[in-house]
Design a protein around this motif. Structure first.
Motif, PDB file in Angstrom:
ATOM      1  N   GLU A   1       0.894  -1.150   0.000  1.00 17.22           N
ATOM      2  CA  GLU A   1       0.000   0.000   0.000  1.00 17.22           C
ATOM      3  C   GLU A   1       0.929   1.195   0.000  1.00 17.22           C
ATOM      4  OE1 GLU A   1      -3.421  -0.619  -0.142  1.00 17.22           O
ATOM      5  OE2 GLU A   1      -2.685  -2.668  -0.139  1.00 17.22           O
ATOM      6  N   GLY A   2       0.425   2.268  -0.564  1.00 15.97           N
ATOM      7  CA  GLY A   2       1.242   3.460  -0.574  1.00 15.97           C
ATOM      8  C   GLY A   2       2.321   3.390  -1.626  1.00 15.97           C
ATOM      9  N   ALA A   3       3.397   4.076  -1.346  1.00 12.86           N
ATOM     10  CA  ALA A   3       4.456   4.199  -2.338  1.00 12.86           C
ATOM     11  C   ALA A   3       5.267   2.903  -2.423  1.00 12.86           C
ATOM     12  CB  ALA A   3       5.369   5.358  -1.980  1.00 12.86           C
ATOM     13  N   ARG A   4       6.054   2.825  -3.466  1.00  7.66           N
ATOM     14  CA  ARG A   4       6.985   1.703  -3.624  1.00  7.66           C
ATOM     15  C   ARG A   4       8.057   1.803  -2.539  1.00  7.66           C
ATOM     16  NH1 ARG A   4       8.371   3.111  -8.377  1.00  7.66           N
ATOM     17  NH2 ARG A   4       6.622   2.148  -9.439  1.00  7.66           N
TER      18      ARG A   4
ATOM     19  N   PRO B   1      11.707   2.975   5.737  1.00  5.71           N
ATOM     20  CA  PRO B   1      10.375   3.481   6.087  1.00  5.71           C
ATOM     21  C   PRO B   1       9.919   4.593   5.156  1.00  5.71           C
ATOM     22  CG  PRO B   1      12.008   4.359   7.588  1.00  5.71           C
ATOM     23  CD  PRO B   1      12.731   3.369   6.732  1.00  5.71           C
ATOM     24  N   GLN B   2       8.644   4.523   4.749  1.00  8.58           N
ATOM     25  CA  GLN B   2       8.056   5.629   4.003  1.00  8.58           C
ATOM     26  C   GLN B   2       7.702   6.761   4.954  1.00  8.58           C
ATOM     27  OE1 GLN B   2       4.978   4.391   1.336  1.00  8.58           O
ATOM     28  NE2 GLN B   2       6.050   2.509   0.801  1.00  8.58           N
TER      29      GLN B   2
ATOM     30  N   PHE C   1      11.646   7.463   3.082  1.00 13.57           N
ATOM     31  CA  PHE C   1      12.107   6.955   1.785  1.00 13.57           C
ATOM     32  C   PHE C   1      10.920   6.482   0.962  1.00 13.57           C
ATOM     33  CE2 PHE C   1      15.128   6.296   5.144  1.00 13.57           C
ATOM     34  CZ  PHE C   1      16.335   6.737   4.629  1.00 13.57           C
ATOM     35  N   ARG C   2      10.803   6.977  -0.260  1.00 10.47           N
ATOM     36  CA  ARG C   2       9.742   6.497  -1.142  1.00 10.47           C
ATOM     37  C   ARG C   2      10.327   6.334  -2.535  1.00 10.47           C
ATOM     38  NH1 ARG C   2       4.787  10.259   1.314  1.00 10.47           N
ATOM     39  NH2 ARG C   2       5.168   9.526   3.434  1.00 10.47           N
ATOM     40  N   ASP C   3      10.223   5.131  -3.053  1.00 11.95           N
ATOM     41  CA  ASP C   3      10.836   4.844  -4.350  1.00 11.95           C
ATOM     42  C   ASP C   3       9.884   5.216  -5.473  1.00 11.95           C
ATOM     43  OD1 ASP C   3      12.393   3.990  -6.401  1.00 11.95           O
ATOM     44  OD2 ASP C   3      12.345   1.865  -5.891  1.00 11.95           O
ATOM     45  N   GLU C   4       9.666   6.522  -5.622  1.00 18.31           N
ATOM     46  CA  GLU C   4       8.818   7.032  -6.693  1.00 18.31           C
ATOM     47  C   GLU C   4       9.584   8.112  -7.429  1.00 18.31           C
ATOM     48  OE1 GLU C   4       6.111   5.666  -7.437  1.00 18.31           O
ATOM     49  OE2 GLU C   4       5.482   4.589  -5.622  1.00 18.31           O
TER      50      GLU C   4
END
Length: 600
Positions: free
Chosen positions: A182-185, A202-203, A227-230
Motif C-alpha cells: 500500500e502506498g508508495a513503492r 520506512p516511508q 524513503f519512497r521509491d517514486e
RNA sequence: GGGGGCGUAGCUCAGAUGGUUAGAGCGCUGCCCUGUCACGGCAGAGGCCGCGGGUUCGAGUCCCGUCGCUCCCGCCA
C-alpha cells in the motif's frame, strides 16, 4: 558567532570585526574569496562561515607576506595575522559588514592551495545542476547555499525548541524495517542473515509513532528521514525529511492549535511573515472546486466556478454530453483582460496544456458588450450568458475559459490552468504569503483502474460516518498548505482494532492479510490504545519556501537529481559479485549497464 | 512509462534561411599597476558544438537513435 578558541590558525572570525576592534591584533583563517592585486598593495577578501574580511598586504611594511600574497588564488586556504586597522573614510566599503576596517597582514601562511574551481564561488550565477552536485562541497561554499544550510539548521532548531518547551520526547525509529505494501513503492534492503528476505526503508514512521502512543509516550516528535521509491519532482526526493509529531488524548483542534504556534514561530524564524493564528480552514471539496487542488495557492484569485446548472439545456453538444451523462461538470475561470489579450496561438497551446491533465480541451469565451464573442455563443441563451458572466464576475474585455469533463479532470485541468495563468500574468505579488488548512477530506476515493476504494490520507486515519458506506465517510484529517505547497498533513488515528480491521476490509485487505502485514499494530491496539493523532511536515519544503527556492534540492545538503541519481558519489552503483552472493541475490538481467551518469 | 524545454570554451550564453578561419562576457595564464572592493591596463591560451549513425559537395544548424539535465503527467497510502 562566539569567538573560536585561539590556536595557531586563528583567534577570531572574519565577519566579526568592526570599528571598535581598531588596533587589535588578530589572526584569521579561511578561503581566498577575491583578490585585487595592484602590483604594490594587494587586497584579499578572506572568507569563513561568518563572512568576509579585507586583508591588506603592504610591500614596504611586510615584504615577505606581500611576496606570498601575489601567489594567492581564489579558494586557497590561509591563516593570516596582523592588526585590525580603521579604513580612511573614503575607503570604507558600506556593502560589507566589516567594511569599516581591514586586517593589515604582517604574517601569512598558506594552508592549502586550490585548483581553479569549475564554477565561480564568489557570485550567484546559475550553474548546471549536475556540475553543482558533483562538486557539492564547492557549491555549498557559495553564499546562497551556505545560507540555505544555516536556514535549515535554524528551522530545525526552532522546531526542537518549541516542542521541547511543550514536553515532547524526541524518539528515533528504525530505518531498517518491514515492507508494508500500500502506498508508495518501498526501497528494499536484502537481509544477509536470512537470504531471500528483505528489510524496507520506512516511508514514514507512521506505525512506530502510533506504537509510541500506545506505549504511553504521550507526546512524540522526530526529525525523521523517509524513503519512497517514486519518481522525483521539484518538491519530491526519494529520501526526504519530515518533522513527525504524535500526541495522545487529542482532537483535531489540539493538533491544529499546537501546529499553528509551531509553524508561526518556525516561519518567522525564516523571515516569512504570516498573519497570527488561527488560520483559515478550507473544506477539501471547496478547495477542489474553487482552486482545482487540494493544496490551493491562495495568493491570487482567478477562482474556478462550477457553472453546470447555469448552462444546462444549452445547444452546445460538448457541454450537454458531459452534463447529460450526469458524470460530468462544466467549470470555468475568468482569465480577465490579460487572458483576452492572448493570441490565437497561445489559446491553442492552452488546449495542449489541459490535455496533460486528461481534459479534451478548454473553450475560450471572450466577454463583449453584446454577450460572448465566439462562434460558440449562439448555442447559449442570453439568460445563460448573463448568469455565467455574473457568477464569474465577468465584464466586457474579459476572457472565460471553460472545461467540461468529469469533476476530477475538470478540477485538475482548471487548477493547473489557474496556476499557469496566475504566474504568467504575474498575479502573485512579491512577498505575499497565504496559509490555509485543508480539512474535511473524504476518507476514500474510488480507484477506477483497480476497482476499489483507496484512502485519500492513509488507512490509519479515523473515519467518521457509516463504515458500510465508504463513499460517504469523512476522514478526521487536516493538511497545512502555504502558497500552493503541501507543507504537512495529519489526522486523528484509529485507536480501535475493530475499526482498523473494518477500514482494511473496506480497501480490500482481508483480516488475515491485515494480520500478516500490520499484526504488530493490531495486536498493540488490543492492549489499551489511547485516542491519538498527529501530523508530519516536509522540512525540505519548509526550508525551500523560506529560502525562496523553487526546488527542495536547494534545501538539502546532498540531494539526488530529478532522475534519482547522485552525481557526487555515483550512487546507485553496481556491487561486487561477492556481495551479491552473501546476500543470496542474483541479478535477473545479468550485469547492470554502467551508465555514464552526468556526462555532458 | 509518456509529454515539453535544454546540452556550443572552465562558467553563463549568442550562433535566421545548411556554406569556408565557431563568437561574446566572466574566469584562466603572463606582463604592468601602492587604496582596491565586480580594481584597472596590455597580451595570450583555451572547442569531440553531449554521444552514435544518416542526408548532403558541405552539418553546431536537417533527419534517426542514444545519453544526461530540467519541468510536468502517470506514480507519490
Amino acid at each position: 558567532m562566539k569567538p573560536p578558541r585561539a590556536n595557531g590558525y586563528r583567534d577570531a572570525w572574519c565577519g566579526g570585526f568592526s570599528a571598535g576592534d581598531t588596533d587589535a591584533p588578530a589572526r584569521v583563517a579561511g578561503w581566498v574569496h577575491r583578490r585585487r592585486d595592484h602590483g604594490g598593495v594587494v587586497f584579499i577578501d578572506l572568507r569563513d562561515r561568518s563572512g568576509l574580511l579585507q586583508l591588506v598586504f603592504h610591500p614596504d611594511r611586510a615584504p615577505e607576506a606581500h611576496q606570498l600574497a601575489h601567489r594567492l588564488r581564489p579558494e586557497d586556504v590561509l591563516s593570516a595575522a596582523g592588526t585590525i586597522v580603521r579604513r580612511d573614510p573614503e575607503n570604507v566599503n558600506p556593502q560589507l559588514p566589516t567594511g569599516e576596517v581591514e586586517l593589515a597582514v604582517s604574517d601569512v601562511e598558506i594552508l592549502s592551495d586550490a585548483d581553479t574551481p569549475p564554477f565561480p564561488i564568489d557570485e550567484e550565477v546559475a550553474v548546471d545542476e549536475v556540475l553543482r552536485l558533483r562538486h557539492r562541497a564547492l557549491d555549498l561554499r557559495r553564499e546562497g547555499m551556505a545560507e540555505m544550510l544555516a536556514l535549515r539548521h535554524r528551522v530545525i532548531a526552532a522546531m526542537r525548541a518549541y516542542l521541547d518547551e511543550r514536553d515532547f520526547l524526541e524518539v528515533e525509529t528504525p530505518i531498517l524495517t518491514r515492507s508494508t505494501p500500500e502506498g508508495a513503492r518501498d526501497f528494499l534492503v536484502p537481509a544477509r542473515i536470512s537470504p531471500g528476505t528483505f528489510f524496507a526503508l520506512p516511508q514514514s514512521p507512521q506505525l512506530f509513532k502510533q506504537l509510541l502512543m500506545i506505549a504511553g509516550a504521550e507526546r512524540y516528535y522526530q526529525i525523521a528521514r523517509c524513503f519512497r521509491d517514486e519518481d522525483s519532482r521539484a518538491d519530491r526526493q526519494p529520501e526526504f525529511t519530515q518533522l513527525d509529531i504524535e500526541m495522545s488524548f487529542v482532537e483535531e483542534d489540539d493538533v491544529i492549535e499546537l501546529i499553528e504556534g509551531l509553524m508561526h514561530r518556525v516561519l518567522s524564524v525564516g523571515g516569512l511573515g504570516l498573519p497570527a493564528p488561527p488560520w483559515p480552514r478550507l473544506p477539501h471539496a471547496e478547495a477542489m472546486e474553487r482552486y482545482g487542488s487540494d493544496r490551493p495557492d491562495l495568493r491570487f484569485g482567478m477562482e474556478i466556478h462550477d457553472v453546470s446548472e447555469l448552462v444546462q439545456g444549452s445547444d452546445f453538444k460538448v457541454f450537454e454530453n458531459v452534463l447529460g451523462s450526469g458524470a460530468g461538470v462544466v467549470r470555468a475561470l475568468n482569465a480577465g483582460p490579460q487572458g483576452a489579450a492572448m493570441s490565437r496561438h497561445e489559446l491553442d497551446e492552452l488546449n495542449e496544456f489541459v490535455q496533460a491533465y486528461g481534459a479534451r480541451a478548454t473553450a475560450p469565451m471572450p466577454v463583449t458588450e453584446e454577450g460572448w464573442g465566439s462562434n460558440l455563443a449562439k448555442f447559449f441563451s442570453p439568460e445563460q450568458v448573463a448568469a455565467v458572466n455574473q457568477r464569474l464576475g465577468a465584464s466586457p474585455g474579459d476572457l472565460l475559459l471553460f472545461v467540461a469533463d468529469r469533476a476530477s479532470v475538470a478540477a485538475a485541468a482548471l487548477g493547473a490552468l489557474r496556476l499557469e495563468l496566475g504566474h504568467r500574468f504575474g498575479l502573485v505579488p512579491a512577498g505575499r504569503h497565504q496559509v490555509s488548512w485543508v480539512v474535511d477530506f473524504p476518507m476514500f476515493e474510488y480507484d477506477e483502474a483497480e476497482g476499489r476504494w483507496d484512502p485519500l490520507h492513509h488507512p490509519f486515519t479515523q473515519p467518521t460516518g457509516d463504515l458500510a458506506d465508504p463513499g460517504a465517510l469523512r476522514a478526521r484529517a487536516y493538511d497545512l498548505t502555504i502558497d500552493g505547497w503541501e507543507m504537512g498533513g495529519g489526522s486523528i488515528r484509529i485507536h480501535s482494532p475493530e475499526v482498523q480491521r473494518e477500514v482494511f476490509r473496506a480497501i480490500g485487505i482481508s483480516d488475515q492479510e491485515a494480520q500478516e502485514r500490520f499484526g504488530f499494530l493490531l495486536d498493540a491496539l488490543r492492549y489499551g490504545a489511547p485516542p491519538h493523532g498527529g501530523i508530519a511536515f516536509g522540512i525540505d519544503r519548509i526550508v525551500a519556501l523560506l529560502g525562496g527556492r523553487e526546488s527542495i534540492r536547494d534545501a538539502i545538503a546532498f540531494p539526488k537529481t530529478a532522475s534519482g541519481l547522485d552525481p557526487l558519489t555515483g550512487a546507485p552503483a553496481a556491487v561486487d559479485e561477492r556481495q551479491l552472493r552473501e546476500l543470496g541475490v542474483r541479478l535477473a538481467g545479468g550485469a547492470p549497464r554502467t551508465g555514464d551518469a552526468g556526462t555532458r
